[in-house]
Design a protein around this motif. Sequence first.
Motif, PDB file in Angstrom:
ATOM      1  N   ILE A 155     -39.783  -2.700   6.617  1.00 24.09           N
ATOM      2  CA  ILE A 155     -39.050  -1.428   6.571  1.00 24.09           C
ATOM      3  C   ILE A 155     -38.438  -1.105   7.929  1.00 24.09           C
ATOM      4  CG2 ILE A 155     -39.308   1.067   6.269  1.00 24.09           C
ATOM      5  CD1 ILE A 155     -41.369   0.454   4.082  1.00 24.09           C
ATOM      6  N   LYS A 156     -39.189  -1.340   8.996  1.00 21.90           N
ATOM      7  CA  LYS A 156     -38.646  -1.072  10.339  1.00 21.90           C
ATOM      8  C   LYS A 156     -37.412  -1.948  10.596  1.00 21.90           C
ATOM      9  CE  LYS A 156     -39.824  -0.899  15.252  1.00 21.90           C
ATOM     10  NZ  LYS A 156     -38.572  -1.596  15.642  1.00 21.90           N
ATOM     11  N   ALA A 157     -37.505  -3.231  10.242  1.00 21.42           N
ATOM     12  CA  ALA A 157     -36.385  -4.141  10.476  1.00 21.42           C
ATOM     13  C   ALA A 157     -35.160  -3.722   9.669  1.00 21.42           C
ATOM     14  CB  ALA A 157     -36.794  -5.569  10.133  1.00 21.42           C
ATOM     15  N   MET A 158     -35.364  -3.330   8.424  1.00 21.45           N
ATOM     16  CA  MET A 158     -34.242  -2.935   7.570  1.00 21.45           C
ATOM     17  C   MET A 158     -33.614  -1.627   8.061  1.00 21.45           C
ATOM     18  SD  MET A 158     -35.670  -4.008   3.771  1.00 21.45           S
ATOM     19  CE  MET A 158     -34.135  -3.601   2.919  1.00 21.45           C
ATOM     20  N   LYS A 159     -34.437  -0.670   8.451  1.00 18.92           N
ATOM     21  CA  LYS A 159     -33.899   0.601   8.964  1.00 18.92           C
ATOM     22  C   LYS A 159     -33.139   0.385  10.281  1.00 18.92           C
ATOM     23  CE  LYS A 159     -36.607   4.244   8.851  1.00 18.92           C
ATOM     24  NZ  LYS A 159     -37.837   5.059   9.009  1.00 18.92           N
ATOM     25  N   ASP A 160     -33.699  -0.476  11.145  1.00 17.65           N
ATOM     26  CA  ASP A 160     -33.038  -0.743  12.419  1.00 17.65           C
ATOM     27  C   ASP A 160     -31.669  -1.399  12.213  1.00 17.65           C
ATOM     28  OD1 ASP A 160     -35.174   0.309  13.748  1.00 17.65           O
ATOM     29  OD2 ASP A 160     -36.057  -1.620  14.329  1.00 17.65           O
ATOM     30  N   GLN A 161     -31.520  -2.176  11.136  1.00 17.05           N
ATOM     31  CA  GLN A 161     -30.261  -2.857  10.885  1.00 17.05           C
ATOM     32  C   GLN A 161     -29.249  -1.960  10.172  1.00 17.05           C
ATOM     33  OE1 GLN A 161     -29.881  -6.163   8.093  1.00 17.05           O
ATOM     34  NE2 GLN A 161     -29.238  -7.501   9.765  1.00 17.05           N
ATOM     35  N   GLY A 162     -29.698  -0.790   9.699  1.00 13.77           N
ATOM     36  CA  GLY A 162     -28.772   0.142   9.076  1.00 13.77           C
ATOM     37  C   GLY A 162     -28.946   0.347   7.592  1.00 13.77           C
ATOM     38  N   TYR A 163     -29.986  -0.241   7.017  1.00  9.15           N
ATOM     39  CA  TYR A 163     -30.264  -0.016   5.598  1.00  9.15           C
ATOM     40  C   TYR A 163     -30.773   1.404   5.392  1.00  9.15           C
ATOM     41  CZ  TYR A 163     -29.947  -4.960   4.186  1.00  9.15           C
ATOM     42  OH  TYR A 163     -29.504  -6.229   3.898  1.00  9.15           O
TER      43      TYR A 163
ATOM     44  N   PHE B  25     -33.890   2.912   0.172  1.00  9.44           N
ATOM     45  CA  PHE B  25     -33.709   1.576  -0.399  1.00  9.44           C
ATOM     46  C   PHE B  25     -34.698   0.590   0.223  1.00  9.44           C
ATOM     47  CE2 PHE B  25     -31.716  -2.638  -0.176  1.00  9.44           C
ATOM     48  CZ  PHE B  25     -31.494  -2.899  -1.523  1.00  9.44           C
ATOM     49  N   SER B  26     -34.883   0.650   1.529  1.00 11.51           N
ATOM     50  CA  SER B  26     -35.813  -0.245   2.218  1.00 11.51           C
ATOM     51  C   SER B  26     -37.231  -0.084   1.676  1.00 11.51           C
ATOM     52  CB  SER B  26     -35.801   0.040   3.725  1.00 11.51           C
ATOM     53  OG  SER B  26     -34.500  -0.058   4.251  1.00 11.51           O
ATOM     54  N   ALA B  27     -37.659   1.170   1.521  1.00 10.64           N
ATOM     55  CA  ALA B  27     -39.004   1.429   1.009  1.00 10.64           C
ATOM     56  C   ALA B  27     -39.131   1.029  -0.454  1.00 10.64           C
ATOM     57  CB  ALA B  27     -39.348   2.913   1.180  1.00 10.64           C
ATOM     58  N   ALA B  28     -38.045   1.199  -1.239  1.00 10.13           N
ATOM     59  CA  ALA B  28     -38.083   0.828  -2.661  1.00 10.13           C
ATOM     60  C   ALA B  28     -38.219  -0.677  -2.836  1.00 10.13           C
ATOM     61  CB  ALA B  28     -36.819   1.329  -3.360  1.00 10.13           C
ATOM     62  N   VAL B  29     -37.480  -1.456  -2.037  1.00 10.66           N
ATOM     63  CA  VAL B  29     -37.600  -2.918  -2.103  1.00 10.66           C
ATOM     64  C   VAL B  29     -39.011  -3.346  -1.729  1.00 10.66           C
ATOM     65  CG1 VAL B  29     -36.815  -5.098  -1.092  1.00 10.66           C
ATOM     66  CG2 VAL B  29     -35.153  -3.315  -1.630  1.00 10.66           C
ATOM     67  N   THR B  30     -39.566  -2.747  -0.685  1.00 10.84           N
ATOM     68  CA  THR B  30     -40.924  -3.066  -0.249  1.00 10.84           C
ATOM     69  C   THR B  30     -41.950  -2.721  -1.333  1.00 10.84           C
ATOM     70  OG1 THR B  30     -40.340  -2.705   2.062  1.00 10.84           O
ATOM     71  CG2 THR B  30     -42.676  -2.589   1.504  1.00 10.84           C
ATOM     72  N   THR B  31     -41.777  -1.566  -1.971  1.00  8.89           N
ATOM     73  CA  THR B  31     -42.694  -1.142  -3.030  1.00  8.89           C
ATOM     74  C   THR B  31     -42.652  -2.107  -4.202  1.00  8.89           C
ATOM     75  OG1 THR B  31     -42.395   1.184  -2.415  1.00  8.89           O
ATOM     76  CG2 THR B  31     -43.281   0.738  -4.599  1.00  8.89           C
ATOM     77  N   ALA B  32     -41.435  -2.463  -4.648  1.00  8.20           N
ATOM     78  CA  ALA B  32     -41.294  -3.366  -5.786  1.00  8.20           C
ATOM     79  C   ALA B  32     -41.845  -4.751  -5.465  1.00  8.20           C
ATOM     80  CB  ALA B  32     -39.827  -3.462  -6.205  1.00  8.20           C
TER      81      ALA B  32
ATOM     82  N   GLY C  73     -26.194  -5.206  -4.491  1.00  5.62           N
ATOM     83  CA  GLY C  73     -25.430  -5.533  -3.300  1.00  5.62           C
ATOM     84  C   GLY C  73     -23.955  -5.740  -3.549  1.00  5.62           C
ATOM     85  N   ARG C  74     -23.569  -5.916  -4.814  1.00  9.15           N
ATOM     86  CA  ARG C  74     -22.153  -6.118  -5.130  1.00  9.15           C
ATOM     87  C   ARG C  74     -21.321  -4.875  -4.826  1.00  9.15           C
ATOM     88  NH1 ARG C  74     -21.667  -8.171 -11.129  1.00  9.15           N
ATOM     89  NH2 ARG C  74     -19.471  -8.236 -10.478  1.00  9.15           N
ATOM     90  N   GLY C  75     -21.902  -3.708  -5.022  1.00 13.59           N
ATOM     91  CA  GLY C  75     -21.161  -2.465  -4.809  1.00 13.59           C
ATOM     92  C   GLY C  75     -21.455  -1.805  -3.486  1.00 13.59           C
ATOM     93  N   GLU C  76     -22.292  -2.424  -2.686  1.00 10.66           N
ATOM     94  CA  GLU C  76     -22.663  -1.836  -1.398  1.00 10.66           C
ATOM     95  C   GLU C  76     -22.331  -2.809  -0.267  1.00 10.66           C
ATOM     96  OE1 GLU C  76     -24.025   1.091  -0.765  1.00 10.66           O
ATOM     97  OE2 GLU C  76     -24.473   1.815  -2.785  1.00 10.66           O
ATOM     98  N   ARG C  77     -21.962  -2.275   0.867  1.00 12.30           N
ATOM     99  CA  ARG C  77     -21.722  -3.117   2.041  1.00 12.30           C
ATOM    100  C   ARG C  77     -22.980  -3.124   2.912  1.00 12.30           C
ATOM    101  NH1 ARG C  77     -15.487  -2.327   4.155  1.00 12.30           N
ATOM    102  NH2 ARG C  77     -14.474  -3.002   2.216  1.00 12.30           N
ATOM    103  N   PHE C  78     -23.947  -3.888   2.451  1.00 14.21           N
ATOM    104  CA  PHE C  78     -25.184  -3.969   3.213  1.00 14.21           C
ATOM    105  C   PHE C  78     -24.938  -4.730   4.515  1.00 14.21           C
ATOM    106  CE2 PHE C  78     -27.283  -3.660  -1.093  1.00 14.21           C
ATOM    107  CZ  PHE C  78     -27.798  -2.397  -0.876  1.00 14.21           C
ATOM    108  N   PRO C  79     -25.586  -4.318   5.595  1.00 11.45           N
ATOM    109  CA  PRO C  79     -25.421  -5.046   6.864  1.00 11.45           C
ATOM    110  C   PRO C  79     -26.021  -6.444   6.780  1.00 11.45           C
ATOM    111  CG  PRO C  79     -27.138  -3.380   7.031  1.00 11.45           C
ATOM    112  CD  PRO C  79     -26.486  -3.165   5.708  1.00 11.45           C
ATOM    113  N   ARG C  80     -25.517  -7.318   7.631  1.00 10.43           N
ATOM    114  CA  ARG C  80     -26.013  -8.691   7.668  1.00 10.43           C
ATOM    115  C   ARG C  80     -26.342  -9.085   9.105  1.00 10.43           C
ATOM    116  NH1 ARG C  80     -22.031 -12.381   3.826  1.00 10.43           N
ATOM    117  NH2 ARG C  80     -21.491 -10.794   2.284  1.00 10.43           N
ATOM    118  N   ASP C  81     -27.259 -10.056   9.231  1.00 10.23           N
ATOM    119  CA  ASP C  81     -27.496 -10.670  10.531  1.00 10.23           C
ATOM    120  C   ASP C  81     -26.418 -11.712  10.796  1.00 10.23           C
ATOM    121  OD1 ASP C  81     -29.798  -9.239  11.039  1.00 10.23           O
ATOM    122  OD2 ASP C  81     -31.142 -10.782  10.255  1.00 10.23           O
TER     123      ASP C  81
END
Length: 426
Positions: free
Chosen positions: A122-130, A134-141, A192-200
């Motif tokens: 979650i920290k990594a995803m939030k730091d990257q701009g997620y 959403f970050s917590a939901a992916v982690t929960t699932a 992810g098709r409808g969202e511009r998620f950040p990338r490394d």
Amino acid sequence: MILAIALLFAVLTLISTPIAIGIGISVAIGLAAFSPFPAIILFQKMVTGIDSFVLVAIPLFILMGNLMNSGGITDRIFAFMRSMLGHKRAGLAQANVGASLIFSGMSGSAVADAAGLGAVEIKAMKDQGYDAGFSAAVTTASSAIGPIIPPSIPFVLYGAIAEVSVGQLFMAGIIPGLLLALSISLMIAFMGRGERFPRDARVPWSVRWHHFRRAALSMATPAVVLVGIIGGVFTPTEAGAIGAAYALILSLLVYRTVRVRDLPRILVETMTTAAIVTFIISTVSGFSWVLAVSKAGDAFVDGITSLTSNPVMILLLINVGLLVIGALIEAGAVLILMTPILLPLAVTIGVDPVHFGAIMVLNLMIGVATPPVGMSLFVASHVADIPIERLMRAVLPFLVPLFAALAIVTYSPGLVMWLPRLVFAN
């Protein structure tokens, strides 16, 4: 007597009495008031109910997971998955799922996954701009994968109660666990098709190889456990001891991320968790005995089969019931409480007990991620520092792939049983 026990247990649960104590009080009063048996017999059944070699595996697997968590193993695993997937669309979210898949072979617990690995993810995803939700939901699932992929504490519990081979249950969990990871990944790709998620930025293979070498010994933990069981070198209980010893050597001597002075704290955490689980098993053993002597289980089976004899409908009813209960009550308690009631019904309609174990555990792990009181929801909400209501809304889309995986596992016994039959053919 059964009605009195059920009603009293419901009342005690509503006033927030711990599950184990509520069951014990309910059964003791029910026996004293409505049966010819002395209430003291409950304590005899509580002792004999935990007198099982298989149950020794539970504290050992808990210890293995705690050592891995304390040893910084989560950072190494997530760094490797991030180097492999971070440059892709929604890559960090996909790395979240991949890391959970690997870490699940060490912790055996959804809550441990959400708490230990989730803090890093979650920290990594939030730091990257997620988005934090959403970050917590992916982690929960993705935390639901933990107890499906072996080693699995819920499978050990089910095996002890149902008197089913834990080794076969471990094998039966592999394909459902992979299916769960795949379904969550597909949902992430779809979103992810409808969202511009950040990338490394894409990293060179030399960097990926560096992260792989840092995580390789950690990722070998499930292989050490499974190869030993499959090869007949040791039992699942002995596998827990081997896994715990391997984790201790890795954290204490190889990575040197755990110090000798940390061991008392880790051991106390392990003993506390194991004691809670064992106490629940102990009191539920008394309840299981009451069900047996009162033939309540037979009456339950007759009642359901009188409504419908269609296996498809009966399994659907079981799934709906477990999903509802699992979203309200802690998963381990539900597993211990409901297995003696539901297993005879499943066997009556021709479901293999090993297959039914996979169905039950998958149901209850989905419950861990399901509103309103899924345990992983509260852990991920705390880690992400967001209101629980926000996380509940964010996790709803991920229930779709979880339910889809459950449907496939429930109605495809050949898929689930392929590995157990292949490995334990003789």
